[in-house]
Write a protein that holds these residues in place. Structure first.
Motif, mmCIF file in Angstrom:
data_model
loop_
_atom_site.group_PDB
_atom_site.id
_atom_site.type_symbol
_atom_site.label_atom_id
_atom_site.label_comp_id
_atom_site.label_asym_id
_atom_site.label_seq_id
_atom_site.Cartn_x
_atom_site.Cartn_y
_atom_site.Cartn_z
ATOM 1 N N GLY A 22 21.736 9.188 61.359
ATOM 2 C CA GLY A 22 22.461 9.878 61.021
ATOM 3 C C GLY A 22 23.684 9.974 60.363
ATOM 4 N N ASP A 28 19.835 8.847 53.470
ATOM 5 C CA ASP A 28 18.548 9.557 53.806
ATOM 6 C C ASP A 28 18.694 9.798 54.410
ATOM 7 O OD1 ASP A 28 15.726 9.289 52.878
ATOM 8 O OD2 ASP A 28 17.784 7.542 51.852
ATOM 9 N N THR A 29 17.921 11.278 55.257
ATOM 10 C CA THR A 29 17.392 11.487 56.582
ATOM 11 C C THR A 29 15.727 10.556 56.576
ATOM 12 O OG1 THR A 29 17.018 13.356 55.847
ATOM 13 C CG2 THR A 29 19.100 13.837 56.860
ATOM 14 N N PHE A 32 16.362 7.227 58.023
ATOM 15 C CA PHE A 32 15.950 7.343 60.001
ATOM 16 C C PHE A 32 15.097 7.696 59.888
ATOM 17 C CE2 PHE A 32 20.868 8.809 58.223
ATOM 18 C CZ PHE A 32 21.288 7.477 58.478
ATOM 19 N N SER A 54 26.896 11.375 65.384
ATOM 20 C CA SER A 54 26.299 12.026 63.878
ATOM 21 C C SER A 54 26.697 13.300 64.253
ATOM 22 C CB SER A 54 25.819 11.851 63.182
ATOM 23 O OG SER A 54 25.640 10.105 63.199
ATOM 24 N N GLU A 57 23.461 15.415 64.758
ATOM 25 C CA GLU A 57 22.402 15.091 64.051
ATOM 26 C C GLU A 57 21.839 13.877 64.023
ATOM 27 O OE1 GLU A 57 21.495 13.773 59.114
ATOM 28 O OE2 GLU A 57 23.972 13.821 60.006
ATOM 29 N N SER A 58 21.981 12.955 65.054
ATOM 30 C CA SER A 58 21.693 12.182 65.586
ATOM 31 C C SER A 58 20.664 12.884 66.615
ATOM 32 C CB SER A 58 22.469 11.664 66.270
ATOM 33 O OG SER A 58 21.197 10.354 67.502
ATOM 34 N N LEU A 61 17.609 14.770 64.204
ATOM 35 C CA LEU A 61 16.446 13.764 63.925
ATOM 36 C C LEU A 61 15.520 12.728 64.829
ATOM 37 C CD1 LEU A 61 19.677 11.105 60.956
ATOM 38 C CD2 LEU A 61 16.883 13.232 61.006
ATOM 39 N N LYS A 94 27.741 18.986 55.389
ATOM 40 C CA LYS A 94 26.672 17.474 54.856
ATOM 41 C C LYS A 94 25.974 17.428 54.232
ATOM 42 C CE LYS A 94 26.732 15.301 59.544
ATOM 43 N NZ LYS A 94 25.882 14.820 61.075
ATOM 44 N N ARG A 98 27.536 14.573 51.829
ATOM 45 C CA ARG A 98 26.565 12.977 51.384
ATOM 46 C C ARG A 98 26.838 12.346 50.000
ATOM 47 N NH1 ARG A 98 22.737 13.828 55.569
ATOM 48 N NH2 ARG A 98 23.635 12.564 56.554
#
Length: 310
Positions: A22, A28-29, A32, A54, A57-58, A61, A94, A98
């Motif tokens: 993230g 982009d996601t 990941f 992140s 976000e980590s 995800l 984000k 991004r």
């Protein structure tokens, strides 16, 4: 697979460190999610994240990647750092930031500290309870296999007011086990004195092997799990010589010279074994008695497969 200390968990020898999963400076996601799936397909079942990675976000995800296979993975998270307001704002923006950052070519390491904001810490029982609830929500799960204090100072560990709070969370089924991710030997040794601690996370590599002598013996004696991070020394043991700016890793010319000599020596030894330096470094950490899982950092499927020899 190995036993995770005295717990009922079985973990892969190598785990995936999710600090770079993230973030507005990353891709982009989808990439990941592909990386997390590839790690699981390769036999990795231990995923180490944190609420601050992140800006959350980590965890989100990791939760998306394993929402339909939760029982097949061991999820470890951490808390104790408080994000400054500007980072919390960046987390909400984000999707907008991004593509702008990618177009402008802005790099994380070039941002001034005034923009990044400074990090504070909070290990109070109230904060830890709130942090666990937040992690569970982002991870889309009702329990954490392992919850860790994130880099607490030794005096915070010694005080021990966090232990009753984590015991209560364990009784409530929110966390299965808890441990301490330490930045100093003193904090690690202090954590070993608490009977409820199930794991200790520490930095360990070929060029930073001190934990093998200072912390691993206590981990073995207590029968708890050792989680080794920075096994590739933040890339020094995985990158080609022409990809490394040693000056950026060192604080002095003497340290830079010493590191250069060490890397040259280890590369030569790896060549003599017919192996890569990264593989030799990984096997060294995994072979330290007391290490249950060694964390690998990868940003892409190709990078992960390269480290695992796939």
């Amino acid at each position: 697979m190995r036993a995770f200390g005295r717990t009922d968990l079985s973990v892969s020898v190598f785990g995936l460190g999710c600090a770079r999963i993230g973030g507005i400076f990353q891709s982009d996601t989808g990439s990941f999610l592909n990386l997390l799936a590839a790690a699981r397909d390769a036999g990795i079942n231990f995923f180490d994240t944190a609420d601050m990675y992140s800006q959350g976000e980590s965890e989100a995800l990791v939760g998306r990647a394993f929402k339909n296979s939760r029982s097949r993975v061991v999820i470890a998270s951490k808390a104790g750092y408080c994000l400054p307001g500007r980072r919390r704002l960046a987390a909400r923006l984000k999707p907008v930031l991004r593509p702008i950052i990618r177009r402008l070519g802005i790099r994380r390491d070039r941002l001034p500290a005034s923009v990044r904001g400074s990090l504070a810490q909070d290990f109070s029982p109230a904060y830890l309870r709130k942090a666990v609830e937040g992690s569970l929500r982002r991870l889309r799960t009702d329990y954490l296999d392992l919850f860790q204090l994130h880099s607490p100072p030794a005096e915070v560990v010694e005080r021990g007011d966090w232990e009753p709070a984590l015991d209560a969370l364990k009784r409530a089924g929110k966390i299965r086990h808890y441990g301490v991710s330490c930045d100093t030997v003193e904090a690690g040794l202090a954590a070993l004195r608490f009977p409820g601690v199930a794991s200790l996370q520490f930095a360990l590599s070929l060029i930073e092997p001190r934990a093998a002598e200072t912390l691993a013996p206590g981990v073995r004696a207590k029968g708890i799990a050792g989680v080794a991070r920075e096994c590739l020394a933040n890339g020094l043991l995985a990158k080609r010589p022409d990809q490394i700016d040693l000056a950026a890793y060192c604080h002095s010319a003497d340290e830079q010279k010493r590191r250069e000599e060490e890397l040259t020596k280890y590369r030569r030894e790896a060549e003599e074994k017919g192996s890569s330096l990264a593989r030799v470094a990984m096997d060294f950490v995994a072979g330290v008695d007391g290490v249950s899982v060694a964390l690998l950092g990868a940003r892409s499927v190709d990078q992960l497969h390269g480290l695992l020899g796939l």
